[in-house]
Enzyme design. Structure first.
Site, PDB file in Angstrom:
ATOM      1  N   HIS A 223       0.707  -1.299   0.089  1.00  0.00           N
ATOM      2  CA  HIS A 223       0.112   0.066  -0.051  1.00  0.00           C
ATOM      3  C   HIS A 223       0.983   1.195   0.022  1.00  0.00           C
ATOM      4  O   HIS A 223       0.340   2.452  -0.035  1.00  0.00           O
ATOM      5  CB  HIS A 223      -1.036   0.119   1.178  1.00  0.00           C
TER       6      HIS A 223
HETATM    7  C1  UD1 Z   1      -1.659   5.565   6.379  1.00  0.00           C
HETATM    8  C2  UD1 Z   1      -0.446   5.881   6.903  1.00  0.00           C
HETATM    9  C3  UD1 Z   1       0.807   4.784   6.871  1.00  0.00           C
HETATM   10  C4  UD1 Z   1       0.237   3.310   7.235  1.00  0.00           C
HETATM   11  C5  UD1 Z   1      -1.139   3.154   6.534  1.00  0.00           C
HETATM   12  C6  UD1 Z   1      -1.888   1.675   6.972  1.00  0.00           C
HETATM   13  C7  UD1 Z   1       0.182   8.357   7.087  1.00  0.00           C
HETATM   14  C8  UD1 Z   1       1.117   9.235   6.391  1.00  0.00           C
HETATM   15  N1  UD1 Z   1       0.302   7.175   6.348  1.00  0.00           N
HETATM   16  O1  UD1 Z   1      -1.494   5.478   5.002  1.00  0.00           O
HETATM   17  O2  UD1 Z   1       1.991   4.789   7.445  1.00  0.00           O
HETATM   18  O3  UD1 Z   1       1.153   2.380   6.695  1.00  0.00           O
HETATM   19  O4  UD1 Z   1      -2.023   4.253   6.863  1.00  0.00           O
HETATM   20  O5  UD1 Z   1      -3.003   1.629   6.225  1.00  0.00           O
HETATM   21  O6  UD1 Z   1      -0.361   8.757   7.848  1.00  0.00           O
HETATM   22  N2  UD1 Z   1      -9.148   5.089   2.869  1.00  0.00           N
HETATM   23  C9  UD1 Z   1     -10.424   4.356   2.860  1.00  0.00           C
HETATM   24  N3  UD1 Z   1     -10.775   3.778   4.163  1.00  0.00           N
HETATM   25  C10 UD1 Z   1     -10.223   4.071   5.008  1.00  0.00           C
HETATM   26  C11 UD1 Z   1      -8.818   4.946   5.444  1.00  0.00           C
HETATM   27  C12 UD1 Z   1      -8.314   5.445   3.917  1.00  0.00           C
HETATM   28  O7  UD1 Z   1     -10.747   4.076   1.800  1.00  0.00           O
HETATM   29  O8  UD1 Z   1     -10.706   3.888   6.146  1.00  0.00           O
HETATM   30  C13 UD1 Z   1      -8.609   5.321   1.595  1.00  0.00           C
HETATM   31  C14 UD1 Z   1      -8.869   6.708   1.323  1.00  0.00           C
HETATM   32  O9  UD1 Z   1      -9.040   6.799  -0.295  1.00  0.00           O
HETATM   33  C15 UD1 Z   1      -7.397   7.685   1.491  1.00  0.00           C
HETATM   34  C16 UD1 Z   1      -6.512   6.703   1.133  1.00  0.00           C
HETATM   35  O10 UD1 Z   1      -7.138   5.191   1.590  1.00  0.00           O
HETATM   36  O11 UD1 Z   1      -7.339   8.731   0.811  1.00  0.00           O
HETATM   37  C17 UD1 Z   1      -5.287   6.645   1.849  1.00  0.00           C
HETATM   38  O12 UD1 Z   1      -5.543   7.007   3.347  1.00  0.00           O
HETATM   39  P1  UD1 Z   1      -4.693   7.709   4.334  1.00  0.00           P
HETATM   40  O13 UD1 Z   1      -4.903   7.614   5.687  1.00  0.00           O
HETATM   41  O14 UD1 Z   1      -4.392   9.102   3.575  1.00  0.00           O
HETATM   42  O15 UD1 Z   1      -3.054   6.865   4.163  1.00  0.00           O
HETATM   43  P2  UD1 Z   1      -2.702   5.288   4.153  1.00  0.00           P
HETATM   44  O16 UD1 Z   1      -2.242   5.065   2.713  1.00  0.00           O
HETATM   45  O17 UD1 Z   1      -3.671   4.425   4.623  1.00  0.00           O
END
Ligand code: UD1
Length: 387
Positions: A223
């Site tokens: 991811h």
């Molecule tokens: C975040 C952390 C990363 C960790 C990862 C585990 C930061 C900078 N990154 O990255 O270190 O390894 O979490 O998962 O904080 N989304 C959903 N549902 C959710 C959450 C997110 O659909 O419950 C989607 C959204 O489109 C969002 C994308 O995932 O924009 C990324 O989510 P985000 O929290 O920005 O970062 P992660 O890639 O999950």
């Protein structure tokens, strides 16, 4: 703002979680606080960075985390928006609850955002999993780590190399305590309840027979933005995984970011493969069972590098660097980067029975959170009373 514990007026330790990898770190800390004599008062705040049931609620249940006292419901956004929203929403909570300190874990945006607000309000910041460094400042997590450590008053490390990183950055040794790895506390606590891979596959309508071949199966997660946000890189990695699947069937738990990008870049055909089983993000007990039963794990996650080391399962990490060097030096982890040939060579080594066996690092013994509770209590009690 800080209150002298010895005076009996200790404000709660405000414990922050935001994203999936925070939950397994916080669960044992809260249990150790409750078990401490006297109990360490705690207030659990969920920023809402991760909000899907599969990314949050399920893990709360699996890890026996209590319902958060507060949910800031920040949701998704750019780094700036997400960080700013957490900062805006945590500030009134700190004002209202007057915590003795704010305890943050790991390296996600919620970690830095809450630490930054607390330090500017003269509330001590406590960082669990301090001092890890990949040396790669293009990783958002690396920025979060460096900055959080700079503004932390008490820092708990998971491996000895972290202290050298902190000293190099000018952080005083007296602030640092080598407590061990709280994520492994969670692993120990949940191991007896782990779901077998067969159960998990059946629950998602797949036939587990595929996993019973001579080679077993590989468990995959991926991811990191550096692996999945650029179409060419993601295509290359999926093509490599297809080749791996010819050798050993794969179970691939898809993070929402990865699933969305596969769709967006038109790459769904590459994962449409009878030897590659796609699953939604898994609960903690499912992921634990998937890892524990696997012949190998392919990942770009930080947590999985540590969990496979604790489980003794060979891990190939699809990154150029790791902030967790002990998993390479002592554990079962090997860096294979994104190179097609290197990944396949790593897989072949493991399938030939030459995978790393490793040993479990010092203080990854299931008692890290107990050490943190004892140290933090002493530390809070030793601080001057609030003015
Ligand atoms: C975040 C952390 C990363 C960790 C990862 C585990 C930061 C900078 N990154 O990255 O270190 O390894 O979490 O998962 O904080 N989304 C959903 N549902 C959710 C959450 C997110 O659909 O419950 C989607 C959204 O489109 C969002 C994308 O995932 O924009 C990324 O989510 P985000 O929290 O920005 O970062 P992660 O890639 O999950």
């Amino acid at each position: 703002m800080s209150v002298n514990a010895a005076s009996g007026e200790l404000g709660p330790v405000m414990c922050i979680v935001g994203a999936r990898p925070n939950f397994m770190k916080m669960a044992p800390i809260l249990r150790a606080f409750a078990a401490h004599e006297p109990p360490v008062p705690a207030l659990l705040v969920h920023t809402g960075q991760h909000y899907d049931a599969s990314m949050s609620d399920q893990l709360f249940a699996d890890l026996r985390l209590p319902r958060p006292d507060l949910n800031l419901e920040v949701g998704s956004g750019s780094h700036a928006v997400q960080t700013a929203e957490v900062m805006k929403r945590i500030e009134p909570a700190i004002d209202e609850h007057r915590p003795s300190c704010v305890l943050v874990v790991g390296d996600v945006n919620s970690t830095l955002a809450c630490a930054l607000v607390a330090v500017k309000k003269d509330v001590p910041v406590v960082h669990v999993e301090a001092g890890l460094r990949s040396g790669d400042r293009r990783m958002p997590e690396e920025i979060n780590r460096v900055l959080t450590d700079q503004i932390s008053d008490r820092l708990y490390t998971t491996e000895r190399s972290a202290l050298a990183n902190l000293l190099r950055e000018g952080i005083a040794e007296e602030r640092v305590c080598f407590a061990g790895n709280v994520m492994i506390d969670s692993l120990h606590a949940a191991r007896p309840q782990a779901r077998s891979a067969a159960e998990t596959l059946r629950a998602h309508g797949h036939d587990p027979a595929l996993l019973r071949g001579a080679m077993g199966y590989g468990a995959v997660t991926m991811h990191r933005p550096s692996n999945v946000d650029e179409p060419g890189t993601l295509r290359g990695l999926l093509q490599t995984l297809r080749r791996v699947a010819e050798r050993v069937p794969l179970v691939f738990a898809l993070h929402p970011r990865t699933r969305a990008n596969i769709e967006r870049f038109g790459l769904a055909g590459l994962v449409d493969d009878t030897r590659m089983i796609l699953l939604p993000p898994q609960g903690y007990l499912e992921m634990l069972g998937l890892m524990a039963g696997a012949s190998l794990v392919l990942t770009d996650s930080g947590g999985l590098q540590e969990e496979t080391t604790a489980l003794g399962v060979p891990c190939l990490t699809m990154r150029e660097n790791t902030e967790r060097p002990i998993t390479i030096e002592q554990g079962t982890n090997t860096m294979v980067g994104r190179d097609h040939a290197a990944i396949l060579a790593g897989v072949d080594e493991i399938l030939a029975g030459r995978g790393k066996r490793g040993r479990v690092p010092e203080n990854w013994d299931g008692h890290a959170a107990t050490r943190i509770a004892a140290d933090l209590w002493r530390w809070l009690a030793s601080r001057p009373a609030a003015s």
